[in-house]
Design a protein around this motif. Structure first.
Motif, short mmCIF file in Angstrom:
data_model
loop_
_atom_site.label_atom_id
_atom_site.label_comp_id
_atom_site.label_asym_id
_atom_site.label_seq_id
_atom_site.Cartn_x
_atom_site.Cartn_y
_atom_site.Cartn_z
N HIS A 72 0.27 -1.34 -0.11
CA HIS A 72 0.25 -0.10 -0.10
C HIS A 72 0.70 1.46 -0.03
O HIS A 72 0.44 2.27 -0.93
N GLU A 73 1.83 1.35 0.98
CA GLU A 73 2.99 2.50 0.94
C GLU A 73 3.39 2.95 -0.69
O GLU A 73 3.78 3.91 -1.23
N ARG A 74 4.27 1.27 -0.71
CA ARG A 74 5.06 2.16 -2.85
C ARG A 74 3.87 2.21 -3.65
O ARG A 74 3.70 3.06 -3.88
N ALA A 75 2.87 1.67 -3.04
CA ALA A 75 1.58 2.45 -4.17
C ALA A 75 0.90 3.45 -4.20
O ALA A 75 1.06 4.40 -5.08
N ALA A 76 0.86 4.00 -2.96
CA ALA A 76 1.03 5.61 -2.61
C ALA A 76 1.99 6.21 -3.64
O ALA A 76 1.61 7.25 -4.21
N ILE A 77 3.37 5.72 -3.08
CA ILE A 77 4.09 6.78 -3.76
C ILE A 77 3.77 7.18 -5.35
O ILE A 77 4.44 7.89 -6.05
N GLN A 78 3.69 6.07 -6.07
CA GLN A 78 3.47 5.40 -7.39
C GLN A 78 2.24 6.35 -8.01
O GLN A 78 2.49 7.36 -8.87
N THR A 79 1.40 6.35 -6.83
CA THR A 79 0.04 8.25 -7.41
C THR A 79 0.47 8.42 -7.16
O THR A 79 0.53 9.91 -8.00
N ILE A 80 0.86 9.12 -6.57
CA ILE A 80 1.42 10.63 -5.93
C ILE A 80 2.72 11.03 -7.62
O ILE A 80 2.34 12.32 -7.23
N GLU A 121 9.54 8.93 -9.16
CA GLU A 121 8.69 7.64 -9.07
C GLU A 121 10.08 6.28 -8.98
O GLU A 121 9.98 5.49 -7.67
N ASN A 122 11.16 6.55 -9.53
CA ASN A 122 11.68 5.26 -9.38
C ASN A 122 13.15 5.83 -7.94
O ASN A 122 13.25 4.85 -6.96
N LYS A 123 13.31 7.36 -8.56
CA LYS A 123 14.03 7.91 -6.79
C LYS A 123 13.24 7.22 -6.00
O LYS A 123 13.88 7.25 -4.88
N ALA A 124 12.21 7.62 -5.54
CA ALA A 124 11.27 7.86 -4.15
C ALA A 124 11.24 6.64 -3.80
O ALA A 124 11.59 6.34 -2.88
N LEU A 125 10.60 4.91 -4.70
CA LEU A 125 10.43 4.06 -4.31
C LEU A 125 11.60 3.39 -4.14
O LEU A 125 11.74 2.83 -3.38
#
Length: 214
Positions: free
Chosen positions: A106-114, A196-200
């Motif tokens: 859920h946390e990774r999906a949130a990052i992708q969405t943002i 996204e890549n940097k954040a994940l």
């Protein structure tokens, strides 16, 4: 002299103040909450900020808005989702790994969405968190994660995450330490930049760092 406080209150601050106000004023399930204007005056924030906090609480099922009537305190215990997930966690003694793995999804999906939504990664809360990290050297771990989940604006994911968070073995209630600071800064910069890549990548490093220090 620099202001030690972030430039705008975060969701968790507003929610905490709302909950305290509800408790101290004896608001019960079914009671009507004060208007946005009154809440904004009491909490000393803008009406748009109050509106966002109320919308987030509504996503959790903690309050309900009735068109033309106002906002009322809801009974979150009536939601079957809460009961089902809680029962699963309580009845499965070896479910800790499943809880943390699902929470992470859920946390990774949130990052992708943002990162995929310019309006979401431009929210002032990321700059506030980053400024607070730079000025004070640490932030509450849960503030970052909770803000991400809320910003993703997925009602079901938010409800599930709140339950999983309660049973997670990850110590999110602690402040970040010196070793986490550059990783968390990278995560926030990735979100701010919509990378996204940097954040994940930073998120994965951060979780590994936290788990290694448990």
């Amino acid at each position: 002299m620099q202001n030690p406080n972030p430039p705008s209150k975060m969701f968790i601050d507003i929610v905490s103040e709302l909950r305290l106000m509800i408790k101290t004023e004896g608001v019960k399930i079914g009671d009507k909450l004060p208007s946005e204007r009154v809440l904004a005056e009491k909490l000393q924030v803008g009406r748009s900020t109050v509106r966002e906090a109320l919308r987030s609480l509504e996503l959790l099922g903690l309050i309900e808005t009735r068109r033309g009537e106002g906002t009322f305190l809801a009974d979150f215990k009536k939601h079957q989702l809460v009961e089902v997930l809680s029962d699963f966690v309580m009845q499965q003694p070896n479910s800790a790994a499943d809880v943390d793995n699902t929470r992470s999804i859920h946390e990774r999906a949130a990052i992708q969405t943002i990162c995929g939504d310019p309006a979401k990664h431009a929210l002032p809360v990321w700059e506030s968190l980053y400024a607070n990290l730079e000025e004070s050297g640490s932030v509450l771990r849960e503030d970052i994660i909770r803000e991400m989940i809320v910003a993703a604006n997925n009602r079901l994911s938010l409800k599930i995450w709140f339950i999983l968070r309660q049973y997670s073995k990850i110590p999110f209630s602690q402040m970040t330490d010196e070793g986490e600071k550059p990783i968390v800064a990278e995560l926030l910069l990735g979100i701010i930049q919509g990378d996204e890549n940097k954040a994940l990548s930073a998120y994965s490093q951060w979780i590994d760092e936290i788990e290694g220090g448990k």
